[in-house]
Design an enzyme around this catalytic site. Structure first.
Site, PDB file in Angstrom:
ATOM      1  N   TYR A  67      30.182  40.455  51.034  1.00 57.09           N
ATOM      2  CA  TYR A  67      30.152  39.539  49.888  1.00 57.09           C
ATOM      3  C   TYR A  67      28.728  39.344  49.366  1.00 57.09           C
ATOM      4  O   TYR A  67      28.529  39.181  48.159  1.00 57.09           O
ATOM      5  CB  TYR A  67      30.849  38.214  50.228  1.00 57.09           C
ATOM      6  CG  TYR A  67      32.346  38.363  50.029  1.00 57.09           C
ATOM      7  CD1 TYR A  67      32.911  38.224  48.776  1.00 57.09           C
ATOM      8  CD2 TYR A  67      33.171  38.732  51.080  1.00 57.09           C
ATOM      9  CE1 TYR A  67      34.262  38.429  48.564  1.00 57.09           C
ATOM     10  CE2 TYR A  67      34.528  38.939  50.880  1.00 57.09           C
ATOM     11  CZ  TYR A  67      35.059  38.790  49.617  1.00 57.09           C
ATOM     12  OH  TYR A  67      36.402  39.007  49.401  1.00 57.09           O
ATOM     13  N   ARG A  70      28.188  42.255  47.187  1.00 59.05           N
ATOM     14  CA  ARG A  70      28.892  42.112  45.905  1.00 59.05           C
ATOM     15  C   ARG A  70      28.206  41.085  45.012  1.00 59.05           C
ATOM     16  O   ARG A  70      28.117  41.265  43.803  1.00 59.05           O
ATOM     17  CB  ARG A  70      30.349  41.703  46.136  1.00 59.05           C
ATOM     18  CG  ARG A  70      31.230  42.899  46.408  1.00 59.05           C
ATOM     19  CD  ARG A  70      32.667  42.509  46.578  1.00 59.05           C
ATOM     20  NE  ARG A  70      33.305  42.064  45.345  1.00 59.05           N
ATOM     21  CZ  ARG A  70      34.445  41.395  45.299  1.00 59.05           C
ATOM     22  NH1 ARG A  70      35.070  41.075  46.409  1.00 59.05           N
ATOM     23  NH2 ARG A  70      34.976  41.048  44.154  1.00 59.05           N
ATOM     24  N   GLN A 101      41.635  37.101  36.500  1.00 59.42           N
ATOM     25  CA  GLN A 101      41.743  37.378  37.943  1.00 59.42           C
ATOM     26  C   GLN A 101      40.356  37.645  38.513  1.00 59.42           C
ATOM     27  O   GLN A 101      40.214  37.796  39.715  1.00 59.42           O
ATOM     28  CB  GLN A 101      42.616  38.618  38.169  1.00 59.42           C
ATOM     29  CG  GLN A 101      44.026  38.467  37.651  1.00 59.42           C
ATOM     30  CD  GLN A 101      44.719  39.822  37.579  1.00 59.42           C
ATOM     31  OE1 GLN A 101      45.345  40.270  38.532  1.00 59.42           O
ATOM     32  NE2 GLN A 101      44.593  40.486  36.458  1.00 59.42           N
ATOM     33  N   ASN A 102      39.356  37.735  37.657  1.00 57.27           N
ATOM     34  CA  ASN A 102      38.035  38.147  38.115  1.00 57.27           C
ATOM     35  C   ASN A 102      37.291  37.003  38.776  1.00 57.27           C
ATOM     36  O   ASN A 102      37.360  35.861  38.325  1.00 57.27           O
ATOM     37  CB  ASN A 102      37.219  38.694  36.937  1.00 57.27           C
ATOM     38  CG  ASN A 102      37.849  39.934  36.347  1.00 57.27           C
ATOM     39  OD1 ASN A 102      38.735  40.522  36.962  1.00 57.27           O
ATOM     40  ND2 ASN A 102      37.414  40.328  35.164  1.00 57.27           N
ATOM     41  N   VAL A 103      36.528  37.369  39.802  1.00 58.27           N
ATOM     42  CA  VAL A 103      35.725  36.358  40.486  1.00 58.27           C
ATOM     43  C   VAL A 103      34.283  36.378  39.975  1.00 58.27           C
ATOM     44  O   VAL A 103      33.489  35.518  40.362  1.00 58.27           O
ATOM     45  CB  VAL A 103      35.774  36.545  42.021  1.00 58.27           C
ATOM     46  CG1 VAL A 103      37.194  36.356  42.540  1.00 58.27           C
ATOM     47  CG2 VAL A 103      35.219  37.905  42.447  1.00 58.27           C
ATOM     48  N   HIS A 127      41.647  33.747  41.007  1.00 59.10           N
ATOM     49  CA  HIS A 127      41.243  34.255  42.322  1.00 59.10           C
ATOM     50  C   HIS A 127      39.923  33.661  42.810  1.00 59.10           C
ATOM     51  O   HIS A 127      39.275  34.236  43.676  1.00 59.10           O
ATOM     52  CB  HIS A 127      41.198  35.789  42.295  1.00 59.10           C
ATOM     53  CG  HIS A 127      42.563  36.404  42.153  1.00 59.10           C
ATOM     54  ND1 HIS A 127      42.782  37.699  41.738  1.00 59.10           N
ATOM     55  CD2 HIS A 127      43.798  35.886  42.374  1.00 59.10           C
ATOM     56  CE1 HIS A 127      44.090  37.948  41.713  1.00 59.10           C
ATOM     57  NE2 HIS A 127      44.716  36.860  42.081  1.00 59.10           N
TER      58      HIS A 127
HETATM   59  P1  OAD Z   1      42.401  46.960  39.280  1.00 56.00           P
HETATM   60  O1  OAD Z   1      41.212  47.657  39.838  1.00 56.00           O
HETATM   61  O2  OAD Z   1      43.670  47.042  40.046  1.00 56.00           O
HETATM   62  O3  OAD Z   1      42.698  47.471  37.807  1.00 56.00           O
HETATM   63  C1  OAD Z   1      41.658  47.554  36.881  1.00 56.00           C
HETATM   64  C2  OAD Z   1      42.214  48.033  35.576  1.00 56.00           C
HETATM   65  O4  OAD Z   1      41.145  48.070  34.656  1.00 56.00           O
HETATM   66  C3  OAD Z   1      42.850  49.419  35.623  1.00 56.00           C
HETATM   67  O5  OAD Z   1      44.111  49.401  34.976  1.00 56.00           O
HETATM   68  C4  OAD Z   1      41.841  50.281  34.857  1.00 56.00           C
HETATM   69  O6  OAD Z   1      42.442  51.351  34.133  1.00 56.00           O
HETATM   70  C5  OAD Z   1      41.272  49.254  33.893  1.00 56.00           C
HETATM   71  N1  OAD Z   1      39.957  49.598  33.315  1.00 56.00           N
HETATM   72  C6  OAD Z   1      38.955  50.343  33.832  1.00 56.00           C
HETATM   73  N2  OAD Z   1      37.928  50.416  32.981  1.00 56.00           N
HETATM   74  C7  OAD Z   1      38.281  49.710  31.880  1.00 56.00           C
HETATM   75  C8  OAD Z   1      37.642  49.376  30.654  1.00 56.00           C
HETATM   76  N3  OAD Z   1      36.421  49.821  30.362  1.00 56.00           N
HETATM   77  N4  OAD Z   1      38.317  48.610  29.757  1.00 56.00           N
HETATM   78  C9  OAD Z   1      39.549  48.150  30.038  1.00 56.00           C
HETATM   79  N5  OAD Z   1      40.194  48.415  31.198  1.00 56.00           N
HETATM   80  C10 OAD Z   1      39.576  49.169  32.100  1.00 56.00           C
HETATM   81  O7  OAD Z   1      41.936  45.441  39.041  1.00 56.00           O
HETATM   82  P2  OAD Z   1      42.824  44.147  38.764  1.00 56.00           P
HETATM   83  O8  OAD Z   1      44.116  44.514  38.131  1.00 56.00           O
HETATM   84  O9  OAD Z   1      41.959  43.160  38.099  1.00 56.00           O
HETATM   85  O10 OAD Z   1      42.189  40.293  43.831  1.00 56.00           O
HETATM   86  O11 OAD Z   1      43.093  43.690  40.250  1.00 56.00           O
HETATM   87  C11 OAD Z   1      43.768  42.508  40.515  1.00 56.00           C
HETATM   88  C12 OAD Z   1      43.270  41.903  41.803  1.00 56.00           C
HETATM   89  O12 OAD Z   1      43.280  42.881  42.854  1.00 56.00           O
HETATM   90  C13 OAD Z   1      41.836  41.430  41.761  1.00 56.00           C
HETATM   91  O13 OAD Z   1      41.670  40.158  41.167  1.00 56.00           O
HETATM   92  C14 OAD Z   1      41.495  41.382  43.226  1.00 56.00           C
HETATM   93  C15 OAD Z   1      42.088  42.691  43.670  1.00 56.00           C
HETATM   94  O14 OAD Z   1      42.444  42.755  45.015  1.00 56.00           O
HETATM   95  C16 OAD Z   1      41.544  39.407  44.616  1.00 56.00           C
HETATM   96  O15 OAD Z   1      40.346  39.482  44.805  1.00 56.00           O
HETATM   97  C17 OAD Z   1      42.419  38.353  45.185  1.00 56.00           C
END
Ligand code: OAD
Length: 253
Positions: A67, A70, A101-103, A127
């Site tokens: 962490y 990060r 969902q972003n931290v 989150h």
């Molecule tokens: P993911 O990593 O699962 O998905 C990220 C998404 O962003 C994907 O669909 C990519 O295609 C897209 N992406 C990448 N570059 C991009 C850009 N320039 N513009 C737009 N989209 C883009 O991340 P999340 O869905 O946010 O949880 O993940 C959800 C949760 O999973 C997070 O909050 C975290 C993780 O485990 C916790 O920390 C509890």
């Protein structure tokens, strides 16, 4: 031929109640790694070693080291054009709930730049926050201080009870912060349109918010260069980076 971008822009402009739902992809162009795509954090690291209460109990030094890494990485990042366009749009019109969902703190930073010093008017962080701590025993919140992860003895401790502090984020298997998911659910169910930016839509319960919005009659617009779990319910689908599309959807014409 109707221009989908102009149509989505008009739908957003006319909507009374809007939800903007963001994931790691909105911060990707700022240099913050996503979780599951190419270069994603969960490709290189195992969440069960780093992002669970059991991992903290087993190896608190390793968890804190990760962490701290990060935090350093995110602290070096700045909001991108998508954060900026969202912040400016939210600052100048009522009826928008921003759910992330972003931290990271890039939505908050962009809001300050847009003239909203306390952050976006309605920002729901599902989150938790990377730059916050809380006690692993008494759950008291504490501002994130410097982390010395050289040994278990140097790790940050709760000023109230002396137990180990932990990052103020939601880990796998944990409940979302009290009240936040309920508020997000109410906003989603009451929205006319839900703009989804940069989330694969695979992590529940957060991911269910978009489906709840759709079932309640909201129109869905999705911005993501890759496939998402929402592609079947999206009326507007923009397969391109957030920094390119979001300013064109929300920015000045
Ligand atoms: P993911 O990593 O699962 O998905 C990220 C998404 O962003 C994907 O669909 C990519 O295609 C897209 N992406 C990448 N570059 C991009 C850009 N320039 N513009 C737009 N989209 C883009 O991340 P999340 O869905 O946010 O949880 O993940 C959800 C949760 O999973 C997070 O909050 C975290 C993780 O485990 C916790 O920390 C509890």
């Amino acid at each position: 031929m109707p221009d989908p971008l102009a149509q989505a822009r008009e739908a957003l402009r006319l909507a009374r109640r809007v939800v903007i739902f963001t994931g790691a992809g909105v911060s990707a162009e700022s240099g913050v790694p996503t979780f599951r795509g190419p270069g994603g954090l969960w490709k290189a690291f195992r969440p069960e070693d780093l992002a669970t209460p059991e991992a903290l109990a087993r190896d608190p030094r390793l968890v804190w080291e990760w962490y701290a890494w990060r935090r350093g990485l995110v602290a070096a990042c700045a909001p991108n054009a998508a954060h900026g366009a969202i912040a400016e749009w939210v600052a100048r019109r009522p009826g928008v709930t921003l759910i992330t969902q972003n931290v990271d703190d890039l939505h908050e930073q962009a809001a300050r730049v847009a003239g909203a010093p306390d952050g976006p008017p309605a920002l729901l962080k599902l989150h938790g926050a990377l730059f916050s701590d809380r006690c692993s025993r008494c759950a008291r919140a504490a501002p994130a201080g410097p982390v010395d992860a050289t040994s278990p003895a140097t790790l940050p401790r709760c000023p109230a009870c002396g137990a180990l502090l932990r990052p103020g984020v939601v880990w796998f298997g944990e409940m979302l912060p009290a009240g936040v998911f309920e508020a997000a659910g109410a906003a989603a169910a009451g929205s006319d349109i839900c703009l989804v930016v940069g989330t694969a839509g695979t992590v529940h319960p957060a991911a269910g918010l978009v489906h709840a919005a759709r079932e309640a009659g909201a129109r869905i617009a999705v911005v993501d260069p890759a496939a998402t779990a929402y592609d079947d319910v999206a009326e507007f689908r923009f397969t391109a980076p957030a920094g390119e599309i979001v300013p064109r959807l929300l920015g000045s014409p």
